[in-house]
Scaffold this motif. Structure first.
Motif, PDB file in Angstrom:
ATOM      1  N   ASP A 124     -11.075  -7.940   1.624  1.00  0.00           N
ATOM      2  CA  ASP A 124     -10.811  -6.505   1.498  1.00  0.00           C
ATOM      3  C   ASP A 124     -11.545  -5.901   0.309  1.00  0.00           C
ATOM      4  N   ARG A 141      -2.855  -6.327  10.244  1.00  0.00           N
ATOM      5  CA  ARG A 141      -2.454  -5.161   9.461  1.00  0.00           C
ATOM      6  C   ARG A 141      -2.731  -3.888  10.262  1.00  0.00           C
ATOM      7  N   ASP A 172       1.648   3.985  10.613  1.00  0.00           N
ATOM      8  CA  ASP A 172       0.942   5.000   9.846  1.00  0.00           C
ATOM      9  C   ASP A 172      -0.048   5.773  10.677  1.00  0.00           C
ATOM     10  N   PHE A 179     -13.262   6.575  15.308  1.00  0.00           N
ATOM     11  CA  PHE A 179     -11.911   6.353  14.809  1.00  0.00           C
ATOM     12  C   PHE A 179     -10.891   6.934  15.763  1.00  0.00           C
ATOM     13  N   SER A 224       2.819   7.556   4.177  1.00  0.00           N
ATOM     14  CA  SER A 224       1.724   6.648   3.829  1.00  0.00           C
ATOM     15  C   SER A 224       1.227   6.966   2.423  1.00  0.00           C
ATOM     16  N   ILE A 280      -9.343   7.156  -3.704  1.00  0.00           N
ATOM     17  CA  ILE A 280     -10.483   6.523  -3.022  1.00  0.00           C
ATOM     18  C   ILE A 280     -10.659   7.093  -1.618  1.00  0.00           C
ATOM     19  N   THR A 307     -14.035   8.443  -0.012  1.00  0.00           N
ATOM     20  CA  THR A 307     -14.645   7.779   1.141  1.00  0.00           C
ATOM     21  C   THR A 307     -13.582   7.646   2.232  1.00  0.00           C
ATOM     22  N   GLU A 367     -13.408   6.656   5.210  1.00  0.00           N
ATOM     23  CA  GLU A 367     -13.318   5.475   6.072  1.00  0.00           C
ATOM     24  C   GLU A 367     -12.415   4.397   5.477  1.00  0.00           C
ATOM     25  N   ILE A 404      -9.604   4.413   4.751  1.00  0.00           N
ATOM     26  CA  ILE A 404      -8.234   4.493   5.244  1.00  0.00           C
ATOM     27  C   ILE A 404      -7.835   3.236   6.020  1.00  0.00           C
ATOM     28  N   VAL A 405      -8.810   2.524   6.598  1.00  0.00           N
ATOM     29  CA  VAL A 405      -8.459   1.310   7.347  1.00  0.00           C
ATOM     30  C   VAL A 405      -7.908   0.217   6.427  1.00  0.00           C
ATOM     31  N   LEU A 406      -8.090   0.371   5.113  1.00  0.00           N
ATOM     32  CA  LEU A 406      -7.558  -0.636   4.193  1.00  0.00           C
ATOM     33  C   LEU A 406      -6.137  -0.321   3.729  1.00  0.00           C
ATOM     34  N   LEU A 407      -5.527   0.694   4.330  1.00  0.00           N
ATOM     35  CA  LEU A 407      -4.158   1.059   3.985  1.00  0.00           C
ATOM     36  C   LEU A 407      -3.225  -0.153   4.063  1.00  0.00           C
ATOM     37  N   ARG A 408      -2.358  -0.282   3.064  1.00  0.00           N
ATOM     38  CA  ARG A 408      -1.364  -1.366   2.996  1.00  0.00           C
ATOM     39  C   ARG A 408      -1.972  -2.760   2.899  1.00  0.00           C
ATOM     40  N   SER A 409      -3.210  -2.886   2.464  1.00  0.00           N
ATOM     41  CA  SER A 409      -3.729  -4.243   2.298  1.00  0.00           C
ATOM     42  C   SER A 409      -3.379  -4.738   0.892  1.00  0.00           C
ATOM     43  N   LEU A 410      -3.305  -6.049   0.770  1.00  0.00           N
ATOM     44  CA  LEU A 410      -2.879  -6.650  -0.495  1.00  0.00           C
ATOM     45  C   LEU A 410      -3.817  -6.261  -1.630  1.00  0.00           C
ATOM     46  N   PHE A 411      -5.104  -6.219  -1.334  1.00  0.00           N
ATOM     47  CA  PHE A 411      -6.079  -5.866  -2.356  1.00  0.00           C
ATOM     48  C   PHE A 411      -5.818  -4.463  -2.900  1.00  0.00           C
ATOM     49  N   MET A 412      -5.527  -3.521  -1.982  1.00  0.00           N
ATOM     50  CA  MET A 412      -5.251  -2.151  -2.420  1.00  0.00           C
ATOM     51  C   MET A 412      -3.982  -2.106  -3.261  1.00  0.00           C
TER      52      MET A 412
END
Lengths: 260, 411
Positions: free
Chosen positions: A171, A203, A211, A223, B320, B366, B370, B372, B374-382
């Motif tokens: 990620d 995820r 969401d 998208f 969100s 972020i 950018t 796009e 948004i697809v990283l929503l709720r990821s551990l890294f974020m």
């Protein structure tokens, strides 16, 4: 194959670690629901835990089981049984018992707290579905690592590294590349990159449920067709199956050729 | 002599207060259409439309009169133009149905147009297949109650609004249902309008749209599944309370848009499952109190030039993103809200968290840059980088915080 599956399944189900794993999920489910009676909020919290923890447990159990049962495997190979049955049976035994712990451990508390009467039931089913698939995928990946590495320490190291890569590093790289190339159209790239990581894939599946309103905020035709219709849902579900089949087949191929 | 005078007097009074007459209109009655009935009727008479279909358009009502529909009384405009035009004061329209209003790109044909009059009443009218529904221009002291307007609009450019108010004053718009038109209810230069308990849904553009209208209020309405929710623009002193904004999904879609709004009150509303709950731009001195923001993409999107707004006692549940903010200066007050994402503790047990809550996440910054990502929503890294931003804010305004977040949801 079924006999071996049965044997390794019962062996694992009766083992201490399976109980610990089951108890962990039971405790987690009950605590979450005790602190907060809202099922849909508990599902969100669980999702965060499941997409990180389930792959980790799957990875560690897979490697551990392979190295521990190595002597027994060698014994089985000496018998007139097909190699693919032995290895597939063992794989299904490990992944199956882990998935069973997950489903029972989370299912029991949620059912007791009135899951069937709640609107969150489909979100929860999806959660268990992705959880089970993640178990199958990461067990297969870790068995691959184990079969390619005779050295246990090395094998463990690579397995943990693989988990860290998929759970966190991927990620990070993904985000950086999105920011670096922000002047270019990125929607196809970002969707493809999501599909190439099973954790991101799960995820996304859950995001589609929870969401969707935020995901639709972005302007982009690709998208919109992915998240706005059932297309994204279907593709993600299929990709999970593909992600399971590929490592299982490489594992079996290696097992057939490997000189024990 | 005296008796004669009394008789004459009585006669005169009797003449002046002549019993208002009533005309029945039906296909096989003496009077078979509405236009004829209007010619015969005098002031304050009642016309009763019996069940049946009347093919009429460009009917002008120029005397104070009551028109009541019985059963399935339908006026069919045959898509030729405007149907009813009211140019007299004190006209009362009730209980009939109008279909097939003409479409034109040069004039705004309406099913019912009220022009330059006062004290009109429009009750329980049903409008279908329309261009504009009820068009009020320069009208005052009227009531539009219990009407149903169902259009078939698909595109913005060739559709009209359900209820349009243009230069109106003191009008009540209550209990109406408006579906599938361009703007459900549209106000321009209209003051002291009360909009209550209406349901506006599936409209192509906005459920409710204010332009340059002051001192209005809307309460208890439901806005659902509209192209972009409710837009309130360039207006002052608007009271918005007890409304429900639901499921306004899509790119650039929102529950409520505030643009150049000053001194308004937004109290006790529910914003549920919208892409953006409230999008705020150039709006000052607004009080946000007791609202519920549930499962929105962004509960609040503050785009700049917003000063001295107060956000107190609101519930922010499972959004969100709670707030997205695009500048580093903050002059707005957030206090005593409940945030479902709050993870602090309350050692002194006063119901108020001991650590402040920072509603703006680095990730929302972020995503602004950018989209796009948004697809990283709720990821551990974020979550990890959000946490580091929370500990020491670099990119987000460091004074944007709720110093007294509630521990329990306000009921």
């Amino acid at each position: 194959m079924l006999k071996i599956l049965k044997y390794s399944f019962y062996d694992l189900v009766r083992s201490r670690w399976s109980y610990v794993y089951l108890l962990f999920y039971l405790a987690l489910g009950f605590t979450l629901l005790f602190l907060n009676n809202d099922l849909s909020k508990a599902v969100i919290t669980l999702m965060n835990i499941i997409i990180v923890l389930v792959p980790l447990i799957g990875t560690i159990f897979g490697v551990m089981y392979y190295y521990n049962s190595r002597e027994f495997t060698e014994l089985l190979i000496a018998q007139p049984i097909k190699r693919s049955s032995i290895f597939l049976g063992q794989y299904l035994g490990v992944a199956g018992s882990l998935s069973l712990s997950l489903v029972l451990g989370l299912g029991i508390p949620f059912i007791l707290y009135g899951l069937f009467k709640s609107a969150a039931i489909w979100d929860f089913v999806l959660l268990l579905y992705t959880g089970a698939f993640l178990t199958f995928i990461f067990t297969a990946l870790s068995l691959n690592i184990a079969i390619y590495n005779e050295n246990r320490i090395k094998g463990f190291g690579y397995a943990i590294l693989m988990w860290l890569f998929f759970a966190v590093l991927y990620d990070g790289i993904f985000l950086l590349s999105l920011i670096i190339f922000e002047d270019y159209p990125l929607d196809t790239f970002s969707l493809t990159a999501t599909l190439l990581n099973p954790i991101d894939l799960s995820r996304t599946l859950i995001l589609l449920k929870l969401d969707i309103s935020a995901l639709l905020g972005y302007t982009g035709a690709v998208f919109k067709s992915f998240f706005g219709t059932y297309l994204g849902f279907g593709i993600s579900l299929m990709m999970l199956v593909v992600w399971t089949l590929i490592p299982v087949s490489t594992y079996l191929r290696k097992a057939r050729k490997k000189d024990f | 002599m005296k008796t004669l005078l009394t008789i004459i007097c009585f006669l005169h009074i009797g003449f002046l207060f002549a019993q208002p007459r009533s005309f029945d209109v039906c296909s096989n009655c003496e009077i078979s259409n509405l236009s004829r009935a209007l010619e015969l009727a005098s002031k304050h008479d009642t016309i009763i439309l019996k069940p049946g279909t009347y093919k009429e358009y460009n009917v002008i009502i120029d005397k104070p009169i009551t028109i009541i529909g019985e059963g399935e009384a339908v006026i069919d405009g045959e898509s030729k133009g405007e149907v009813l035009k009211v140019v007299s004061d004190s006209v009362h329209l009730e209980g009939f149905k109008i279909i097939n209003v003409g479409t034109s790109y040069t004039s705004d044909y309406a099913a019912i147009r009220i022009a330059k009059t006062k004290h009109f009443k429009i009750y329980n009218v049903r409008l279908e297949k329309l261009f504009f529904g009820i068009y009020l221009e320069n009208a005052e002291h009227g009531e539009v109650i219990g009407n149903t307007i169902i259009g078939d609009a698909v595109e913005e450019f060739n559709s009209g609004n359900g209820i349009q108010l243009w230069y109106c004053k003191n009008v009540k718009v209550i209990d109406n249902r408006v579906e599938q038109v361009r703007d459900g209810i549209y106000l321009e230069f209209s003051d002291n309008i009360e909009i209550e308990n209406n349901i506006s849904s599936h409209n192509v553009r906005y459920g409710l749209h204010f332009m340059f209208s002051n001192n209005d209020s809307y309460r208890g309405n439901t806005f659902e599944n509209n192209g972009a929710g409710v837009a309130v623009m360039f207006s002052k002193h608007i009271n918005m309370s007890g409304n429900t904004f639901k499921k306004n999904w899509g790119t650039a879609s929102f529950g409520l848009l505030l643009k150049e709004i000053n001194d308004a009150e937004i109290i006790g509303n529910t914003f549920q499952e919208n892409t953006i709950g409230i999008s705020i731009e150039g709006s000052n001195r607004i009080e946000y109190r007791n609202n519920e923001f549930i499962s929105n993409g962004w509960a609040l999107k503050v785009r700049g030039a917003c000063y001295t707004n107060t956000f107190t006692d609101n519930n922010f549940l499972y959004n969100s993103f709670d707030i997205s903010y695009n500048s580093k200066i903050n002059d707005n007050i957030f206090e005593q809200n409940y945030w479902s994402n709050y993870s602090g503790y309350d050692l002194d047990k006063d119901g108020i968290g001991d650590v402040p809550y920072r509603p703006v996440k680095l990730f929302s910054y972020i995503v602004n840059r950018t989209p796009e990502t948004i697809v990283l929503l709720r990821s551990l890294f974020m979550d990890i980088i959000d946490f580091s931003e929370k500990v020491s804010p670099v990119f987000t305004p460091d004074n944007l915080l709720d110093p007294k977040p509630r521990m329990k949801r306000l009921l």
